[in-house]
Design a protein around this motif. Structure first.
Motif, short mmCIF file in Angstrom:
data_model
loop_
_atom_site.label_atom_id
_atom_site.label_comp_id
_atom_site.label_asym_id
_atom_site.label_seq_id
_atom_site.Cartn_x
_atom_site.Cartn_y
_atom_site.Cartn_z
N PHE A 52 -57.15 -10.44 28.84
CA PHE A 52 -58.45 -9.84 28.38
C PHE A 52 -58.70 -9.22 26.73
CE2 PHE A 52 -55.62 -6.79 30.35
CZ PHE A 52 -54.84 -6.31 29.42
N ARG A 53 -59.87 -8.80 26.37
CA ARG A 53 -60.31 -8.57 25.97
C ARG A 53 -60.37 -7.39 24.83
NH1 ARG A 53 -64.24 -12.60 22.93
NH2 ARG A 53 -66.13 -11.18 23.12
N ILE A 54 -59.84 -6.76 23.93
CA ILE A 54 -59.64 -5.50 23.73
C ILE A 54 -60.52 -5.46 22.27
CG2 ILE A 54 -58.35 -3.56 22.38
CD1 ILE A 54 -57.85 -3.86 25.33
N ASN A 55 -61.84 -4.75 22.64
CA ASN A 55 -63.06 -4.58 21.16
C ASN A 55 -62.13 -3.53 20.65
OD1 ASN A 55 -64.41 -4.26 19.69
ND2 ASN A 55 -66.44 -3.96 20.61
N ASN A 56 -61.30 -3.65 18.97
CA ASN A 56 -60.54 -3.35 18.45
C ASN A 56 -61.12 -2.56 16.99
OD1 ASN A 56 -58.11 -3.91 19.36
ND2 ASN A 56 -58.13 -5.35 17.47
N GLU A 57 -63.30 -2.65 17.08
CA GLU A 57 -63.72 -1.60 16.12
C GLU A 57 -64.15 -0.14 17.13
OE1 GLU A 57 -67.51 -4.36 15.94
OE2 GLU A 57 -66.77 -5.86 14.74
N ILE A 58 -63.81 0.15 17.76
CA ILE A 58 -64.04 0.72 19.08
C ILE A 58 -63.18 1.55 18.15
CG2 ILE A 58 -64.58 1.70 20.99
CD1 ILE A 58 -66.04 -0.30 21.77
N LEU A 59 -62.04 0.83 17.90
CA LEU A 59 -60.47 1.40 17.90
C LEU A 59 -60.43 2.12 16.61
CD1 LEU A 59 -57.75 0.41 20.75
CD2 LEU A 59 -59.34 2.86 21.27
N VAL A 92 -42.65 -0.52 23.89
CA VAL A 92 -43.39 0.67 24.39
C VAL A 92 -41.88 1.82 24.26
CG1 VAL A 92 -44.88 1.75 26.05
CG2 VAL A 92 -45.27 0.54 25.26
N ARG A 93 -41.51 0.71 24.59
CA ARG A 93 -39.57 1.40 25.33
C ARG A 93 -39.27 2.13 23.69
NH1 ARG A 93 -37.28 -2.68 28.03
NH2 ARG A 93 -38.70 -2.75 29.08
N ASP A 94 -39.23 1.43 23.07
CA ASP A 94 -38.89 1.47 21.61
C ASP A 94 -39.74 2.55 20.59
OD1 ASP A 94 -36.96 0.44 21.90
OD2 ASP A 94 -37.35 -1.24 20.65
N GLY A 95 -40.95 3.43 21.65
CA GLY A 95 -42.06 3.88 20.67
C GLY A 95 -42.86 3.69 19.90
N ASP A 96 -43.09 1.95 19.92
CA ASP A 96 -43.99 1.43 19.06
C ASP A 96 -45.23 0.70 20.14
OD1 ASP A 96 -42.08 0.73 16.56
OD2 ASP A 96 -41.34 -0.74 17.88
N TYR A 97 -46.12 0.66 18.96
CA TYR A 97 -47.62 0.97 19.58
C TYR A 97 -47.67 -0.83 18.97
CZ TYR A 97 -48.23 5.87 20.71
OH TYR A 97 -47.32 7.10 21.28
N LEU A 98 -49.21 -0.99 19.78
CA LEU A 98 -49.98 -2.19 19.52
C LEU A 98 -51.07 -1.62 18.03
CD1 LEU A 98 -51.34 -3.95 22.71
CD2 LEU A 98 -49.60 -4.49 21.08
N GLU A 99 -50.82 -2.40 16.86
CA GLU A 99 -51.69 -1.95 15.83
C GLU A 99 -53.29 -2.03 15.76
OE1 GLU A 99 -50.01 -1.79 12.53
OE2 GLU A 99 -48.56 -2.26 13.47
N VAL A 100 -54.34 -1.57 15.48
CA VAL A 100 -55.82 -2.29 15.37
C VAL A 100 -55.57 -3.13 13.77
CG1 VAL A 100 -58.24 -1.49 15.04
CG2 VAL A 100 -56.55 -0.08 16.93
N LYS A 101 -55.90 -4.48 13.62
CA LYS A 101 -55.86 -4.77 12.89
C LYS A 101 -56.60 -5.92 12.94
CE LYS A 101 -51.25 -6.38 12.15
NZ LYS A 101 -50.29 -5.73 11.27
N GLY A 102 -56.79 -6.59 11.76
CA GLY A 102 -57.44 -7.98 11.76
C GLY A 102 -58.62 -8.18 12.92
N LYS A 103 -59.00 -9.16 13.67
CA LYS A 103 -60.29 -9.28 14.23
C LYS A 103 -60.83 -8.29 15.00
CE LYS A 103 -58.94 -14.06 16.18
NZ LYS A 103 -58.89 -14.93 16.99
#
Length: 157
Positions: A52-59, A92-103
């Motif tokens: 799938f594709r996530i629209n990072n502009e909204i986030l 996620v197990r280590d408490g990290d997240y995906l980051e909003v950056k780039g495209k």
């Protein structure tokens, strides 16, 4: 008579306003997870991959997020061997997240999951496209940004 007409006009206006506001919320969710690019792919190795594709502009205001795929259909969950899959599970197990950056839009290809039970391609397609068997959720610890059902299926077979 005029009073009754005004009253019903106000009720109709109120109902249409509520429907419009609810519709805006649905559009927000669908814009966040770009539905035309969201699908489940059955690979030639009999594996199921969610893409799938996530629209990072909204986030943009929220720099970190997680993506969870939930399988609602019992037969499909048994075939996959999991009910929930979180993208970047190790992070996620280590408490990290995906980051909003780039495209402005980020493609996410989850690791293919081998099917433990064989399902006919048409049955799998019906589960995903018609029966709302799989949902995608974008969230962080504070809120859910968007949730939608996966409604596209493709196969390499």
């Amino acid at each position: 008579m005029l009073k009754l007409t005004k009253k019903w006009s106000m009720v109709l206006f109120f109902v249409l306003g509520i429907v419009f506001l609810n519709g805006c919320g649905l559009l927000f969710s669908n814009e966040l997870i770009v539905n035309r690019y969201a699908d489940a792919l059955l690979t030639k190795n009999n594996e199921l991959q969610f893409r799938f594709r996530i629209n990072n502009e909204i986030l943009e205001a929220h720099q970190l997020y997680k993506v969870k795929v939930t399988i609602h259909d019992d037969k499909l969950a048994a075939a996959v061997g999991k009910r929930e899959i979180v993208y970047g599970e190790d992070q996620v197990r280590d408490g990290d997240y995906l980051e909003v950056k780039g495209k402005s839009e980020k493609y996410i290809f989850m690791d293919p999951l081998p099917l433990q039970k064989d399902l006919h391609i048409q049955e799998l397609k019906n589960m995903i496209e018609r029966d709302q068997a799989v949902s995608i959720e974008v969230f962080n610890d504070e809120e859910v940004f968007g949730r939608t059902y996966l409604t596209n299926f493709s196969s390499e077979l």
